[in-house]
Design a protein around this motif. Structure first.
Motif, PDB file in Angstrom:
ATOM      1  N   SER A  17       0.823  -1.215   0.000  1.00 42.38           N
ATOM      2  CA  SER A  17       0.000   0.000   0.000  1.00 42.38           C
ATOM      3  C   SER A  17       0.853   1.259   0.000  1.00 42.38           C
ATOM      4  O   SER A  17       0.478   2.268  -0.607  1.00 42.38           O
ATOM      5  CB  SER A  17      -0.947  -0.011   1.201  1.00 42.38           C
ATOM      6  N   TYR A  40      -4.789   6.414   1.303  1.00 42.54           N
ATOM      7  CA  TYR A  40      -4.130   5.156   1.657  1.00 42.54           C
ATOM      8  C   TYR A  40      -3.476   5.212   3.038  1.00 42.54           C
ATOM      9  O   TYR A  40      -3.101   4.169   3.584  1.00 42.54           O
ATOM     10  CB  TYR A  40      -3.046   4.807   0.632  1.00 42.54           C
ATOM     11  N   PRO A  44      -6.924   4.534   6.759  1.00 44.67           N
ATOM     12  CA  PRO A  44      -6.599   3.278   7.461  1.00 44.67           C
ATOM     13  C   PRO A  44      -6.185   3.467   8.917  1.00 44.67           C
ATOM     14  O   PRO A  44      -6.387   2.559   9.728  1.00 44.67           O
ATOM     15  CB  PRO A  44      -5.443   2.698   6.631  1.00 44.67           C
ATOM     16  N   PHE A  47      -9.384   3.338  10.838  1.00 46.73           N
ATOM     17  CA  PHE A  47      -9.907   1.964  10.894  1.00 46.73           C
ATOM     18  C   PHE A  47      -9.160   1.157  11.946  1.00 46.73           C
ATOM     19  O   PHE A  47      -9.774   0.452  12.755  1.00 46.73           O
ATOM     20  CB  PHE A  47      -9.773   1.297   9.525  1.00 46.73           C
ATOM     21  N   TYR A 190      -8.174  -0.986   0.386  1.00 47.25           N
ATOM     22  CA  TYR A 190      -8.556  -2.072   1.294  1.00 47.25           C
ATOM     23  C   TYR A 190      -7.334  -2.880   1.733  1.00 47.25           C
ATOM     24  O   TYR A 190      -7.308  -3.408   2.846  1.00 47.25           O
ATOM     25  CB  TYR A 190      -9.597  -2.968   0.639  1.00 47.25           C
ATOM     26  N   VAL A 193      -5.988  -0.809   4.581  1.00 50.15           N
ATOM     27  CA  VAL A 193      -6.828  -0.917   5.775  1.00 50.15           C
ATOM     28  C   VAL A 193      -6.551  -2.219   6.512  1.00 50.15           C
ATOM     29  O   VAL A 193      -6.290  -2.228   7.729  1.00 50.15           O
ATOM     30  CB  VAL A 193      -8.324  -0.821   5.402  1.00 50.15           C
ATOM     31  N   TRP A 196      -2.843  -2.318   7.976  1.00 51.02           N
ATOM     32  CA  TRP A 196      -2.605  -1.512   9.177  1.00 51.02           C
ATOM     33  C   TRP A 196      -3.347  -2.062  10.382  1.00 51.02           C
ATOM     34  O   TRP A 196      -2.865  -1.952  11.517  1.00 51.02           O
ATOM     35  CB  TRP A 196      -2.982  -0.056   8.927  1.00 51.02           C
TER      36      TRP A 196
END
Length: 221
Positions: A17, A40, A44, A47, A190, A193, A196
């Motif tokens: 990423s 990016y 994340p 999240f 994704y 996300v 991380w």
């Protein structure tokens, strides 16, 4: 190696990423331009923070049911790790806001809510340090933690949708999915996300294991 597969996966996904986020193609968008790459990195972080705070709440509930100190340690270390991701989310968000909106901290309900939520979890850590008796500290902080999580969700995700906000998905604005997410961005987003979240969970587990070692050493002494 079998127990570490998810850690390796997290490292690989974050590495992908980062490289793709900095060098990969992105759509040409008005106002955002190349800053869309921050999706990016900024999103994340939040999240991962939410997942870590959720883990903390789960273990706070477990502690109240079991009284096991291990559950209390996991709860506090999940918050400690979540605060790290919160700080990174705030920093990347302020950078993005400064470029896109002209100032690092405009008067926006989601930004103000994130500041209140951050102070709320910092207060949780201060509360723990202010109480010396272990069981009392664990019980009071567990109860505080359980109530703090839904308040944080309201501040970050519910109230901004009920008023005008600069953020996508709030105040009548379209979401990132509607405006900016396409086949170029979505897979990398994704990946970031999930990566991380795995890294955050790994850091939390390391901190938890260190606390267990300290606990056992204190018991021996």
């Amino acid at each position: 190696m079998k127990k570490s597969w998810w850690k390796i996966l997290g490292l690989v996904m974050v590495a992908i990423s980062i490289v793709a986020g900095l060098l990969g193609p992105v759509p040409v968008l008005p106002i955002l331009h190349e800053t869309i790459r921050n999706i990016y990195f900024h999103v994340p972080m939040w999240f991962a923070m939410i997942i870590l705070y959720l883990i903390s709440v789960i273990y706070s509930i477990k502690y109240l049911n079991s009284g096991k100190v291990e559950h209390d340690l996991m709860a506090v270390e999940a918050v400690n790790t979540g605060i790290i991701f919160c700080a990174m989310g705030l920093c990347t968000g302020m950078l993005w806001a400064n470029i896109t909106w002209g100032e690092p901290w405009p008067n926006d309900p989601k930004l103000n809510g994130s500041a209140i939520a951050t102070l709320m979890y910092l207060a949780y850590l201060v509360l723990r340090n202010a109480l010396e008796e272990e069981q009392k500290r664990a019980k009071i902080s567990a109860i505080y933690n359980i109530f703090a999580f839904p308040v944080m969700v309201v501040l970050l995700y519910i109230l901004p949708k009920m008023t005008d906000s600069l953020h996508p998905g709030s105040g009548g604005n379209g979401t990132f999915s509607d405006l900016d997410m396409n086949d170029q961005i979505r897979p990398i987003f994704y990946t970031a996300v999930i990566g991380w979240i795995l890294i955050g969970t790994w850091i939390c587990s390391l901190r938890y294991r260190m606390r267990l070692i300290e606990l056992k050493r204190n018991q021996i002494d």
